[in-house]
Design a protein around this motif. Structure first.
Motif, PDB file in Angstrom:
ATOM      1  N   LYS A   1       7.866  -3.254   1.254  1.00 28.12           N
ATOM      2  CA  LYS A   1       7.803  -3.351   2.715  1.00 28.12           C
ATOM      3  C   LYS A   1       6.671  -2.527   3.332  1.00 28.12           C
ATOM      4  N   ILE A   2       6.385  -2.280   4.709  1.00 27.73           N
ATOM      5  CA  ILE A   2       5.626  -1.991   5.655  1.00 27.73           C
ATOM      6  C   ILE A   2       5.582  -1.688   7.042  1.00 27.73           C
ATOM      7  N   HIS A   3       6.110  -0.457   7.674  1.00 28.97           N
ATOM      8  CA  HIS A   3       6.307  -0.401   8.987  1.00 28.97           C
ATOM      9  C   HIS A   3       5.561   1.080   9.389  1.00 28.97           C
ATOM     10  N   GLY A   4       5.563   0.909  10.419  1.00 20.47           N
ATOM     11  CA  GLY A   4       4.453   1.881  11.651  1.00 20.47           C
ATOM     12  C   GLY A   4       5.360   3.384  11.033  1.00 20.47           C
ATOM     13  N   GLY A   5       6.384   3.545  10.178  1.00 19.53           N
ATOM     14  CA  GLY A   5       7.005   4.805  10.661  1.00 19.53           C
ATOM     15  C   GLY A   5       6.055   5.103   8.469  1.00 19.53           C
ATOM     16  N   MET A   6       5.869   4.386   8.165  1.00 20.70           N
ATOM     17  CA  MET A   6       5.132   5.103   7.041  1.00 20.70           C
ATOM     18  C   MET A   6       3.628   5.354   7.536  1.00 20.70           C
ATOM     19  N   GLU A   7       3.460   6.056   5.927  1.00 23.67           N
ATOM     20  CA  GLU A   7       2.335   7.033   6.330  1.00 23.67           C
ATOM     21  C   GLU A   7       0.915   6.182   5.812  1.00 23.67           C
ATOM     22  N   GLN A   8       0.099   6.769   6.834  1.00 22.97           N
ATOM     23  CA  GLN A   8      -1.101   5.214   6.626  1.00 22.97           C
ATOM     24  C   GLN A   8      -1.962   5.127   5.583  1.00 22.97           C
TER      25      GLN A   8
ATOM     26  N   PRO B   1       4.182 -12.099 -11.072  1.00 27.39           N
ATOM     27  CA  PRO B   1       3.145 -12.415  -9.914  1.00 27.39           C
ATOM     28  C   PRO B   1       1.474 -12.217 -10.802  1.00 27.39           C
ATOM     29  N   LYS B   2       0.640 -13.461 -10.855  1.00 22.96           N
ATOM     30  CA  LYS B   2       0.025 -13.703 -11.756  1.00 22.96           C
ATOM     31  C   LYS B   2      -1.764 -12.883 -10.220  1.00 22.96           C
ATOM     32  N   ILE B   3      -2.357 -11.398 -11.042  1.00 25.48           N
ATOM     33  CA  ILE B   3      -3.083 -11.053 -10.015  1.00 25.48           C
ATOM     34  C   ILE B   3      -3.964 -11.271  -9.683  1.00 25.48           C
ATOM     35  N   LYS B   4      -4.224 -11.837  -8.008  1.00 26.49           N
ATOM     36  CA  LYS B   4      -5.252 -12.442  -7.279  1.00 26.49           C
ATOM     37  C   LYS B   4      -6.983 -11.635  -7.652  1.00 26.49           C
ATOM     38  N   GLU B   5      -7.884 -12.336  -7.641  1.00 25.06           N
ATOM     39  CA  GLU B   5      -9.084 -11.736  -7.318  1.00 25.06           C
ATOM     40  C   GLU B   5      -9.066 -10.718  -6.098  1.00 25.06           C
ATOM     41  N   VAL B   6      -9.596 -10.128  -5.806  1.00 31.80           N
ATOM     42  CA  VAL B   6      -9.652  -8.956  -4.336  1.00 31.80           C
ATOM     43  C   VAL B   6     -10.929  -9.687  -3.939  1.00 31.80           C
ATOM     44  N   LYS B   7     -11.739 -10.144  -2.919  1.00 27.55           N
ATOM     45  CA  LYS B   7     -12.478 -10.462  -2.412  1.00 27.55           C
ATOM     46  C   LYS B   7     -13.413  -9.405  -2.416  1.00 27.55           C
ATOM     47  N   GLY B   8     -14.485  -9.492  -2.336  1.00 25.49           N
ATOM     48  CA  GLY B   8     -15.540  -9.226  -2.649  1.00 25.49           C
ATOM     49  C   GLY B   8     -15.766  -8.613  -4.464  1.00 25.49           C
ATOM     50  N   ASP B   9     -15.075  -8.757  -4.684  1.00 22.18           N
ATOM     51  CA  ASP B   9     -14.749  -8.218  -6.465  1.00 22.18           C
ATOM     52  C   ASP B   9     -16.143  -9.202  -7.073  1.00 22.18           C
TER      53      ASP B   9
ATOM     54  N   MET C   1      -0.399  -3.260   1.492  1.00 24.18           N
ATOM     55  CA  MET C   1      -1.435  -3.947   1.812  1.00 24.18           C
ATOM     56  C   MET C   1      -2.259  -4.378   0.827  1.00 24.18           C
ATOM     57  N   ASP C   2      -2.101  -3.635   0.252  1.00 25.09           N
ATOM     58  CA  ASP C   2      -3.667  -3.905  -1.135  1.00 25.09           C
ATOM     59  C   ASP C   2      -2.967  -4.813  -2.538  1.00 25.09           C
ATOM     60  N   SER C   3      -1.780  -4.465  -2.586  1.00 27.69           N
ATOM     61  CA  SER C   3      -0.816  -4.596  -3.778  1.00 27.69           C
ATOM     62  C   SER C   3      -0.292  -5.971  -3.233  1.00 27.69           C
ATOM     63  N   PHE C   4      -0.768  -6.686  -2.103  1.00 26.20           N
ATOM     64  CA  PHE C   4       0.483  -7.431  -2.032  1.00 26.20           C
ATOM     65  C   PHE C   4      -0.906  -8.265  -2.474  1.00 26.20           C
ATOM     66  N   ARG C   5      -2.024  -7.754  -1.499  1.00 24.79           N
ATOM     67  CA  ARG C   5      -2.930  -9.196  -1.334  1.00 24.79           C
ATOM     68  C   ARG C   5      -3.735  -8.989  -2.743  1.00 24.79           C
ATOM     69  N   GLN C   6      -3.288  -8.509  -3.562  1.00 24.37           N
ATOM     70  CA  GLN C   6      -3.437  -9.319  -4.877  1.00 24.37           C
ATOM     71  C   GLN C   6      -2.550  -9.532  -5.561  1.00 24.37           C
ATOM     72  N   GLY C   7      -1.147  -9.726  -5.067  1.00 28.05           N
ATOM     73  CA  GLY C   7      -0.152 -10.554  -5.221  1.00 28.05           C
ATOM     74  C   GLY C   7       0.935  -9.625  -6.737  1.00 28.05           C
ATOM     75  N   TYR C   8       0.595  -8.735  -6.691  1.00 28.24           N
ATOM     76  CA  TYR C   8       1.381  -7.620  -7.467  1.00 28.24           C
ATOM     77  C   TYR C   8       2.887  -8.001  -7.486  1.00 28.24           C
ATOM     78  N   PHE C   9       3.738  -7.981  -6.186  1.00 28.91           N
ATOM     79  CA  PHE C   9       4.752  -8.473  -5.756  1.00 28.91           C
ATOM     80  C   PHE C   9       5.475  -9.755  -4.469  1.00 28.91           C
ATOM     81  N   ARG C  10       5.812 -10.511  -4.909  1.00 28.55           N
ATOM     82  CA  ARG C  10       5.895 -11.682  -3.523  1.00 28.55           C
ATOM     83  C   ARG C  10       6.534 -11.446  -2.366  1.00 28.55           C
ATOM     84  N   TYR C  11       7.404 -10.234  -1.775  1.00 23.63           N
ATOM     85  CA  TYR C  11       8.518 -10.099  -0.658  1.00 23.63           C
ATOM     86  C   TYR C  11       7.770  -9.136  -0.492  1.00 23.63           C
ATOM     87  N   LEU C  12       7.093  -8.745   1.031  1.00 23.11           N
ATOM     88  CA  LEU C  12       6.518  -7.983   1.810  1.00 23.11           C
ATOM     89  C   LEU C  12       7.880  -8.071   3.390  1.00 23.11           C
ATOM     90  N   VAL C  13       8.555  -6.913   3.295  1.00 21.15           N
ATOM     91  CA  VAL C  13       8.813  -6.855   4.475  1.00 21.15           C
ATOM     92  C   VAL C  13       8.253  -6.461   4.918  1.00 21.15           C
TER      93      VAL C  13
END
Ligand code: AMP
Length: 484
Positions: A271-278, A391-399, A285-297
């Motif tokens: 999950k991600i919302h404004g009440g969470m620590e930066q 999930p298959k882990i994606k290569e991050v841009k810049g890797d 966001m990083d883990s989502f970008r890399q595909g570690y989990f499928r659903y982001l609320v």
């Protein structure tokens, strides 16, 4: 003249090499217009959609134009959110890597002192949110005297968030002799007036994608009561069975609620919302970008500008109350010439918001019947199978860029009077090394970090085990690469 190839612009080899390694084959439409204009020092107003490659459109010429030898910041990018600031920082870092461009991000809820320390070192480009930039300017920790390039990204969002006065405060601190680029998805009167007051005969560029976000994304809606939403979400996710999906809610409480429910159903989610620590938000966001989990609320903090490829489905669990927000949310799918899919849940008393969206996007979102029990049951097996596969882990841009670069840590810094020239001197004396192979050097109080480019990291690492730097043998180790 419309150029077709990055090689057609007057870009240095270092920048071209980075573009190539990022796998950008041809400039996108917005890049074709913006890159040559900025290289020619023109002010520009860019109306362009999300996912069009707009960030690289300004980071490429900025990285090209900054003078490496100047220690003070020369370009300032102002963004409405911290997330976007961090993303732009990464883009500048990636594009400017071989030119050894140093970039700092300034945003709130993060250590001021750490940012101040960073700014004391050579910094070519600064990216930040308005409030924190002003703090640094007022406390004298951000020197604006050499800023020649100002980029205001997502100006419409700055306006929505009430930042326009702050933008003016920042602009008034800058030299009039500068290039200003303003980017906005929509152009309101306030933005136009800002442009008239602070830009010099700007060129206006409007990029109408042949396939607008709205056309590129298959959009559907379901009528549902509040109490049935969770069940509908369950059915839809089973039938759609997406590889990656963002579920947008309007409040953080709702995010928590939906997240708890999905977790209890064993969805791979976060999950991600404004009440969470930066820090937590970034790591999610990083883990989502890399595909570690499928659903982001998520609440709308994840809707703007954030660049994640290949999101197959966006679900508006709550219909957004602002029509612009709808376009930003669904724009998370269907990035750069890809097809996407977006589903919106609408309750009976929300037709006002729905009509507003219809007017804004210029068409009706297709109304669907909720899937019947049989369809859902037929899809269950495949859904569970996917749920149980990692999930298959994606290569991050810049890797790819990082792979041929090794960062070394040297156990000596300012306190022992270490200077960049000492490092460069020693490294250039290693057989096979030239100044071209040395990347960014950061000298801190008791440590120094230096990037070694072109696959020569191992060579340097081994040589420094026996070679003194500034008269003494230093402890040198490899840094596991993580620049965030
Ligand atoms: P943006 O509109 O800046 O959020 O960019 C959207 C995505 O497009 C990012 O992942 C960029 O890395 C990518 N991108 C930018 N320029 C190009 C290009 N010329 N070719 C392919 N991808 C690109």
């Amino acid at each position: 003249m419309i150029k077709e190839n990055f090689n057609d612009y007057k870009l240095s080899n270092e920048i071209l090499k980075a573009i190539n390694m990022l796998n950008f084959k041809n400039p996108t439409k917005v890049q074709k217009k913006v890159i040559p204009a900025v290289l020619n020092q023109k002010d520009i107003i860019v109306k362009s959609q999300t996912g069009s490659g707009k960030t690289a459109a300004y980071t490429i010429p900025i990285c090209e134009l900054v003078d490496w030898c100047e220690n003070k910041p020369q370009a300032l990018v102002v963004t409405p959110t911290r997330e976007l600031a961090i993303q732009v920082k990464e883009d500048v870092f990636n594009i400017g890597r071989f030119k050894r461009i140093k970039v700092s991000a300034l945003y709130g809820k993060s250590s001021f002192a750490k940012q101040e320390k960073e700014l004391k070192q050579k910094t070519h480009v600064v990216v930040g949110t308005p409030g924190r930039i002003i703090d640094h300017v007022q406390r004298g920790t951000l020197d604006t005297s050499k800023i020649k390039y100002l980029i205001v990204d997502e100006a419409d969002e700055m306006l929505n968030m009430g930042f326009i006065e702050q933008i003016e405060t920042i602009i008034n601190r800058l030299s009039k002799d500068r290039v200003t680029v303003l980017l906005s998805a929509t152009m309101s009167k306030d933005i136009e007036s800002l442009c008239t007051r602070y830009m010099k005969t700007p060129i206006s560029i409007e990029i109408k994608e042949q396939n607008s976000v709205s056309d590129r994304i298959c959009q559907e809606r379901y009528t549902v009561s509040n109490k049935d939403k969770m069940e509908l979400l369950r059915d839809i996710t089973i039938v759609e069975n997406p590889d990656s999906c963002i579920i947008f809610c309007n409040t953080k409480q709702k995010v928590e609620e939906v997240y708890d429910k999905l977790s209890s159903l064993k969805y791979t989610c976060n999950k991600i919302h404004g009440g969470m620590e930066q820090r937590d938000r970034l790591s999610v966001m990083d883990s989502f970008r890399q595909g570690y989990f499928r659903y982001l609320v998520a609440t709308d903090v994840a809707a703007r500008g954030i660049d994640i490829d290949n999101i197959s489905l966006v679900i508006n669990y709550d219909i957004p109350q602002e029509r612009e927000s709808y376009v930003h949310r669904i724009g998370r799918t269907g990035r750069i010439r890809k097809k996407g899919r977006a589903i919106t849940f609408v309750t009976q008393n929300e037709s006002k918001f729905l009509n507003d969206i219809h007017k804004y996007i210029g068409k009706e979102i297709l109304l669907k019947e909720r899937p019947d029990k049989e369809t859902v049951n037929n899809c269950k097996e495949k859904f569970i199978e996917k749920l149980n596969t990692t999930p298959k882990i994606k290569e991050v841009k810049g890797d790819k860029l990082s792979k041929e670069i090794i960062k070394l840590h040297i156990n000596a810094g300012k306190k022992t009077k270490m200077r960049p020239v000492d490092i460069v001197g020693t490294l250039c004396n290693i057989k096979g090394m030239t100044a071209e192979d040395i990347g960014i050097i950061s000298i801190l109080d008791i440590s120094t970090f230096v990037e070694i480019l072109n696959n020569k990291g191992q060579l340097v690492y081994e040589a420094l085990q026996t070679k003194p730097i500034k008269g003494r043998l230093r402890k040198v180790s490899k840094v596991i690469y993580n620049d965030k």
